[in-house]
Design a protein around this motif. Sequence first.
Motif, PDB file in Angstrom:
ATOM      1  N   MET A   1     -19.740  32.187  13.201  1.00  0.00           N
ATOM      2  CA  MET A   1     -18.300  32.118  13.343  1.00  0.00           C
ATOM      3  C   MET A   1     -17.909  30.655  13.579  1.00  0.00           C
ATOM      4  N   SER A   2     -16.848  30.244  12.936  1.00  0.00           N
ATOM      5  CA  SER A   2     -16.414  28.849  13.058  1.00  0.00           C
ATOM      6  C   SER A   2     -15.801  28.585  14.434  1.00  0.00           C
ATOM      7  N   LEU A   3     -15.809  27.325  14.818  1.00  0.00           N
ATOM      8  CA  LEU A   3     -15.221  26.939  16.097  1.00  0.00           C
ATOM      9  C   LEU A   3     -13.738  27.298  16.124  1.00  0.00           C
ATOM     10  N   LEU A   4     -13.033  27.053  15.043  1.00  0.00           N
ATOM     11  CA  LEU A   4     -11.603  27.363  14.998  1.00  0.00           C
ATOM     12  C   LEU A   4     -11.377  28.854  15.212  1.00  0.00           C
ATOM     13  N   ARG A   5     -12.183  29.678  14.588  1.00  0.00           N
ATOM     14  CA  ARG A   5     -12.052  31.141  14.757  1.00  0.00           C
ATOM     15  C   ARG A   5     -12.273  31.524  16.222  1.00  0.00           C
ATOM     16  N   LYS A   6     -13.282  30.944  16.855  1.00  0.00           N
ATOM     17  CA  LYS A   6     -13.552  31.226  18.265  1.00  0.00           C
ATOM     18  C   LYS A   6     -12.367  30.805  19.134  1.00  0.00           C
ATOM     19  N   ILE A   7     -11.785  29.660  18.813  1.00  0.00           N
ATOM     20  CA  ILE A   7     -10.637  29.170  19.571  1.00  0.00           C
ATOM     21  C   ILE A   7      -9.442  30.100  19.387  1.00  0.00           C
TER      22      ILE A   7
END
Length: 62
Positions: A1-7
């Motif tokens: 999962m991308s960092l942006l998605r996690k954020i």
Amino acid sequence: MSLLRKIEIFLRETDMAWTKFGRLSVSDPRFVQDLRNGREPGKSVSERVEYFMNLWRTDHAG
């Protein structure tokens, strides 16, 4: 999962404004918007953000 998605998930879970998240996690209120516009953070920034989210969840659990 991308960092942006996690954020984005974190922001929904906590109901935190994206500007506040940027200020608290990396001292940059435009951080999330920059990510949304294609910015690729380095490893140290990514680790700082992950640490911030984990710490916040631990401190605000319950």
